[in-house]
Each structure stands twice: as structure tokens, then as C-alpha cells.
Design a protein around this motif. Structure first.
Motif, PDB file in Angstrom:
ATOM      1  N   GLU A 179      -3.742  -1.656  14.482  1.00 57.59           N
ATOM      2  CA  GLU A 179      -4.347  -0.845  13.304  1.00 57.59           C
ATOM      3  C   GLU A 179      -5.383  -0.163  13.779  1.00 57.59           C
ATOM      4  O   GLU A 179      -6.128  -0.929  14.466  1.00 57.59           O
TER       5      GLU A 179
ATOM      6  N   GLN B 141       0.731  -1.182  -0.038  1.00 60.65           N
ATOM      7  CA  GLN B 141      -0.103   0.009   0.021  1.00 60.65           C
ATOM      8  C   GLN B 141       0.635   1.189  -0.043  1.00 60.65           C
ATOM      9  O   GLN B 141       0.289   2.318  -0.087  1.00 60.65           O
TER      10      GLN B 141
ATOM     11  N   HIS C 147       1.035  -9.607   4.385  1.00 59.22           N
ATOM     12  CA  HIS C 147       0.010  -8.527   4.283  1.00 59.22           C
ATOM     13  C   HIS C 147      -0.746  -8.454   3.011  1.00 59.22           C
ATOM     14  O   HIS C 147      -0.498  -7.309   2.102  1.00 59.22           O
TER      15      HIS C 147
ATOM     16  N   SER D 273      -5.757   2.778  -0.242  1.00 55.37           N
ATOM     17  CA  SER D 273      -6.884   2.280   0.493  1.00 55.37           C
ATOM     18  C   SER D 273      -6.759   0.710  -0.070  1.00 55.37           C
ATOM     19  O   SER D 273      -6.895   0.530  -1.104  1.00 55.37           O
ATOM     20  N   PHE D 274      -7.031  -0.028   0.939  1.00 60.04           N
ATOM     21  CA  PHE D 274      -7.144  -1.866   0.586  1.00 60.04           C
ATOM     22  C   PHE D 274      -8.470  -2.054  -0.187  1.00 60.04           C
ATOM     23  O   PHE D 274      -8.554  -2.484  -1.150  1.00 60.04           O
ATOM     24  N   THR D 275      -9.520  -1.581   0.459  1.00 55.33           N
ATOM     25  CA  THR D 275     -10.743  -1.990   0.074  1.00 55.33           C
ATOM     26  C   THR D 275     -11.145  -1.290  -1.322  1.00 55.33           C
ATOM     27  O   THR D 275     -11.868  -1.963  -1.887  1.00 55.33           O
TER      28      THR D 275
ATOM     29  N   TYR E   9      -5.692   8.231   5.619  1.00 54.16           N
ATOM     30  CA  TYR E   9      -5.475   8.083   7.163  1.00 54.16           C
ATOM     31  C   TYR E   9      -4.216   8.972   7.467  1.00 54.16           C
ATOM     32  O   TYR E   9      -4.075   8.772   8.845  1.00 54.16           O
TER      33      TYR E   9
ATOM     34  N   ASN F  93      -1.368 -10.947   8.152  1.00 51.37           N
ATOM     35  CA  ASN F  93      -2.312  -9.704   8.295  1.00 51.37           C
ATOM     36  C   ASN F  93      -3.858 -10.154   8.125  1.00 51.37           C
ATOM     37  O   ASN F  93      -4.275 -10.678   7.021  1.00 51.37           O
ATOM     38  N   GLU F  94      -4.560  -9.718   9.304  1.00 51.31           N
ATOM     39  CA  GLU F  94      -6.025 -10.177   9.156  1.00 51.31           C
ATOM     40  C   GLU F  94      -6.491 -11.310   8.700  1.00 51.31           C
ATOM     41  O   GLU F  94      -7.387 -11.530   7.647  1.00 51.31           O
TER      42      GLU F  94
ATOM     43  N   LYS G  88      -9.079   8.215   0.293  1.00 59.94           N
ATOM     44  CA  LYS G  88      -9.435   7.752   1.750  1.00 59.94           C
ATOM     45  C   LYS G  88      -8.365   7.817   2.513  1.00 59.94           C
ATOM     46  O   LYS G  88      -7.238   6.790   2.802  1.00 59.94           O
TER      47      LYS G  88
HETATM   48  C1  BGP Z   1      -7.502  -3.404   7.014  1.00 56.28           C
HETATM   49  C2  BGP Z   1      -5.922  -3.622   6.305  1.00 56.28           C
HETATM   50  C3  BGP Z   1      -5.239  -2.574   6.135  1.00 56.28           C
HETATM   51  C4  BGP Z   1      -5.834  -1.344   5.806  1.00 56.28           C
HETATM   52  C5  BGP Z   1      -6.942  -1.179   6.735  1.00 56.28           C
HETATM   53  C6  BGP Z   1      -7.918  -0.065   6.121  1.00 56.28           C
HETATM   54  O1  BGP Z   1      -8.133  -4.502   6.485  1.00 56.28           O
HETATM   55  O2  BGP Z   1      -5.219  -4.562   7.109  1.00 56.28           O
HETATM   56  O3  BGP Z   1      -4.351  -3.108   5.100  1.00 56.28           O
HETATM   57  O4  BGP Z   1      -6.130  -1.025   4.349  1.00 56.28           O
HETATM   58  O5  BGP Z   1      -7.864  -2.464   6.653  1.00 56.28           O
HETATM   59  O6  BGP Z   1      -8.735  -0.231   5.148  1.00 56.28           O
HETATM   60  P1  BGP Z   1      -8.933   0.646   3.870  1.00 56.28           P
HETATM   61  O7  BGP Z   1      -7.685   0.930   3.328  1.00 56.28           O
HETATM   62  O8  BGP Z   1      -9.457  -0.073   2.957  1.00 56.28           O
HETATM   63  O9  BGP Z   1      -9.610   1.848   4.317  1.00 56.28           O
END
Ligand code: BGP
Length: 479
Positions: A377, A18, A130, A432-434, A442, A175-176, A440
Motif C-alpha cells: 500500500e 472498500q 482486511h 476510505s477506511f478511516t 486514491y 492487514n495492518e 478521499k
Molecule cells: C490503510 C488500510 C487500507 C486503506 C488505507 C488508506 O490503513 O490498510 O484499507 O484504507 O489505509 O486509508 P484511508 O482509506 O483511510 O485513506
């Protein structure tokens, strides 16, 4: 007087895919996220078969940490970070994943990054995978559906444990790892395990078989790590979204309890070292054929983790009665009985803002597992405005983080939870991951780059940069 231990690990969290960019530099092979297109709020990302010439892939360049790492680490040091959580790009070390020898240029990159962090007294906290499985392992072997991939992962773990055993003390395996429990979103099984469900297959059965191989891989990696350096602290890492009952109706209470099993399954196995009865019962009741080898039970028992790392962003709520057909990924956390919680607000991306839920989660987890906790996180994705003078007044993000830090301090000081650290997600703006978006945001450090990959990559300090610097300097006393 602060409420946290003097050695509390204040940090920030990132993930190779990311923010590093350099997706194909110096021998790195494509990973499963390198074929994911950009989506948008409410529009899912697509997974392409191969890398398509004309297609924009947001993770390919990301924010180019690969070429900015000294500058970025100097900024992290200026904030006073005690640690930095990030991942080692698996396909930077093993481009295809099944090679016998690692890619030296990839190993050298992380040597340089860890040396730069340690030069600034920042402790690396490293995630082995990850969502970054080499694409070749997904496409040619079927990802963790295939038991052979366990050996490739353990080999990767062994190489990096050995290489960085004097530089890295804190590790986590996947990760997750529990995202894939949400089988109605193909993105999760793909990024967790490099697996897609074929037509006619039972998604939950595929997920549990895949998960079994991944849990064995995690346990083998933990055992191998402890052989290489008994001082390693190796954690599990799960995404946790607590599930509240909508009312005191016993139907709602029991429904929430049943849903919470999905949240507890992975940490139960990784922390306790054996399958919980509710899962074995589900396999029998539903007729899932989850193939396990004779030696797996002992592997799981011997490979339990030292701490539980988890991500916390939001809570969700369920109501008994007819499940909603449409499970909106955000508003109800993707749960069929999910409903909005009338007592809390949501972010622009529909993530419910619930700081008390963090304290509740710390208490539930600590009571269940009695091992150290690590919040790896937590954060608030939002659109930022860059003012004329270049300043960025991200008050909403500061308020979100302040309220969550206040709750983790209560969990430690009033509830007696053993919490080793806090690494807010996306300490610098990243992809952003999703959704694959840059908007978006942070970060406490802004990066001039938009959703289409335009921008100068210029880094700028937001108001939250100075606020968090003071929080760390006072060990959480001055919020
Ligand atoms: C979690 C992941 C991260 C990060 C976070 C925020 O699921 O471990 O990789 O992305 O979500 O999500 P997003 O980036 O979609 O807002």
C-alpha cells in the motif's frame, strides 16, 4: 536500463469491504466494517450495534465491484498490472464465522474473480482478513479476545488455501495487524480484532492478549498454507509510519527509538517467530497478564512468514518533553509526543508527504529482517476534479507516486533491498477506511459516486492511469 528485477510485481491494492459492495449478497454475512457509519475528515466513524435501517453504511455498496468485476479487471489489464492485491471477504465464505461448512456462492465469486484476473495474466495477491471479521464472531465470541476465534480463522484460511491453491501464490494473513497498537483509537482494535475495551479494563493489556491470539492464528495459518502448497508465499502485513526524532537532542533520539518498538513488535513476532525482549519486559514491568499456552512458542516459531508486506503513506515525528494531550490522529500520527515535521508538507487529510521515508523504511526493515519486502500500500488520498470533457488531471497524485517509486528504486538499486513488488493503494477509487468517504480518492480510475452514495458508478481513466501504464511498460524506467 531499469533498476528493478524483470519479474517485479507492479500492481494495485484494494480490500473487499472498500470496493466489492454486495455486502449481503449470495449468503454473505455482515462483517465488523458493515456496521461502521461514514465519518469525515477529522470526524471519526461510529460503530453501530447492528445494521440500522435508516443509517447509510458506505461499505455496503462501495463501488459495486461485485457486479462490475469483469469491467474493472479489464481496466486493470489495460494498465498492464502484473498483480492485484485484494482480500477475500471472510464473511462471504463463513457468514457467521463459526459454521462448519463454507458458503459455496462466496467461494464461487472468488473463483470467478481469480479466473478473470488470470485470464489477463494478473497475479492475485490475497489478504485473508482486511478488517473483515464476521460480525457474529465479534459480537458473540468477543473477537480475538477469545482463543476460540483462532480456530475459526484457521478453518477459513484452510478452506480458501485449498480452494485456490492452483490460482493464488501470494497471500498475507492480517492487514495492518499492528494498527491496534494505537489503543487511543477504538476503530483499530475493532477492525483488526473485533474487540472493544470495556470500562475499567487496561486497553494495552486487552490489546496484547488479543494480539497474542491473532499472532498464533497467523502462524497456524502460515503452517497450514505451507502444508497445502509448499510454493505459497505467505507474508505478514503491517502499517508502517516511521517515527523521526525532532532533533539531535539525545532525548528525542531515544524517545523515537522507544516509540519505534510499537512499530516493530508485530513484524518481530511474525518474521522472527518469538516475542522480543522489550515486549516481554513491558508485560512484566506493567503487570500485563497475557495468557499464553505451552504450545504457542513452537507454533510461532514454525509459522514465520516468507516476506514482509507493509503499507507506507507518511512519516511522523516526536519531540521529548510534555506530551501533547490532544493526539490529533493525522498531524502527529496519533502519538502523544507527536509534532509536525517542519521539513515536509501534508495532504488535505494531514498525512505527511515523505518519499524519502519510504527508502528509509525499506532499509530499516530489510536490515532488521533480511527477507523479501513487498510494498502493498502506498498512495495519495485527494479530492479530484472532473473537467467538462470528463478528463481528470491528477498531477498531485502522479507527483506523489513518482517520488515514492523513485525512492523504492533507489532502495533496490543503491541500497540492495530485496523488493518483490509495489501495489499502490486504491488503484480504483474506493471507500476510505478511516473516514468512510469516497471524496478521499486514491484511484487512477475515477468512479462517479459521492460520500452519500449518489452517482452513476461510471468508471473513467485519470491522467495517472496513462502515466502508471507507461511506468509499468518500462519497468519503472520512465517516471
Ligand atoms: C490503510 C488500510 C487500507 C486503506 C488505507 C488508506 O490503513 O490498510 O484499507 O484504507 O489505509 O486509508 P484511508 O482509506 O483511510 O485513506
Amino acid at each position: 536500463m531499469t533498476k528493478l528485477p524483470d519479474d517485479f510485481l507492479w500492481g494495485g491494492a484494494l480490500a473487499a469491504h472498500q470496493f466489492e459492495g454486495g455486502w449481503n449478497q449470495d449468503g454473505k454475512g455482515p462483517s465488523v466494517v458493515d456496521v461502521m457509519t461514514a465519518g469525515a475528515n477529522g470526524i471519526p466513524r461510529k460503530i453501530t450495534e447492528t445494521i440500522e435501517e435508516e443509517q447509510f453504511y458506505p461499505n455496503h455498496e462501495a463501488i459495486d465491484f461485485y457486479h462490475h468485476y469483469k469491467e474493472d479487471i479489464a481496466l486493470f489489464a489495460e494498465m498492464g498490472l502484473k498483480c492485484l492485491r485484494t482480500s477475500i471477504g471472510w464473511s462471504r465464505i463463513f457468514p457467521k464465522g463459526d459454521e462448519t461448512e463454507p458458503n459455496e456462492a462466496g467461494l464461487k465469486f472468488y473463483d470467478d474473480v481469480f479466473d478473470e484476473l488470470l485470464k489477463h495474466n494478473i497475479e492475485p495477491v490475497i489478504t485473508l482478513s482486511h478488517f473483515e471479521m464476521p460480525l457474529h464472531l465479534a459480537r458473540e465470541y468477543g473477537g480475538f479476545r477469545n482463543r476460540k476465534v483462532i480456530d475459526f480463522f484457521v478453518k477459513f484460511a484452510e478452506v480458501v488455501f485449498e480452494r485456490y491453491k492452483q490460482k493464488v501464490k501470494y497471500w498475507m494473513t492480517f492487514n495492518e495487524i499492528n494498527n491496534q497498537m494505537e489503543t487511543n483509537n477504538p476503530l483499530f482494535l475493532w477492525t483488526n480484532s473485533g474487540v472493544t475495551v470495556e470500562k475499567g479494563e487496561n486497553a494495552k493489556e486487552v490489546m496484547y492478549q488479543t494480539a497474542h491470539h491473532e499472532l498464533v492464528a497467523s502462524a497456524l495459518a502460515v503452517s497450514k498454507g505451507k502444508e497445502i502448497n509448499p510454493d505459497f508465499q505467505i507474508g505478514a502485513m503491517v502499517s508502517h509510519v516511521p517515527i523521526y526524532p525532532y532533533s539531535s537532542n539525545p532525548e528525542d533520539i531515544m524517545l523515537a527509538e522507544i516509540y519505534m518498538r510499537d512499530r516493530y513488535f508485530f513484524p518481530d513476532v511474525q518474521v522472527r517467530g518469538y516475542y522480543p525482549s522489550y515486549a516481554l519486559n513491558e508485560f512484566k514491568r506493567e503487570g500485563y497478564n497475557v495468557v499464553m499456552k505451552e504450545e504457542d512458542a513452537e507454533i510461532l516459531r514454525n509459522g514465520t512468514v516468507d516476506y514482509l508486506g507493509f503499507s507506507y503513506y507518511m512519516s511522523t515525528t516526536v519531540k521529548s518533553g510534555d506530551p501533547k494531550q490532544e493526539t490529533a490522529e493525522t498531524v502527529n500520527g496519533g502519538l502523544p509526543h507527536g509534532v509536525e515535521n517542519p521539513y515536509i508538507k501534508a495532504s488535505d487529510w494531514g498525512w505527511a508527504i515523505d518519499p524519502i521515508g519510504l527508502r528509509y523504511t525499506l532499509n530499516r526493515f530489510y536490515d532488521r529482517y533480511q527477507i523479501p519486502m513487498f510494498i502493498v500500500e502506498n498512495g495519495f488520498g485527494a479530492v479530484d476534479t472532473v473537467e467538462e470533457d470528463g478528463s481528470i488531471h491528477d498531477e498531485e497524485r502522479i507527483n506523489y507516486l513518482r517520488s515514492h517509486i523513485d525512492m523504492l528504486e533507489k532502495a533496490v538499486y543503491e541500497d540492495g533491498v530485496d523488493l518483490i513488488g509495489y501495489t499502490p493503494w486504491g488503484i480504483i477509487d474506493i471507500v476510505s477506511f478511516t473516514t468512510g468517504e469516497m471524496k478521499k480518492r486514491y484511484g487512477m480510475i475515477h468512479v462517479d459516486r459521492d460520500n452519500q452514495g449518489n452517482g452513476t458508478m461510471k468508471r473513467s481513466k485519470k491522467d495517472s492511469f496513462y502515466w502508471y501504464k507507461q511506468v509499468i511498460a518500462t519497468n519503472g524506467a520512465d517516471l
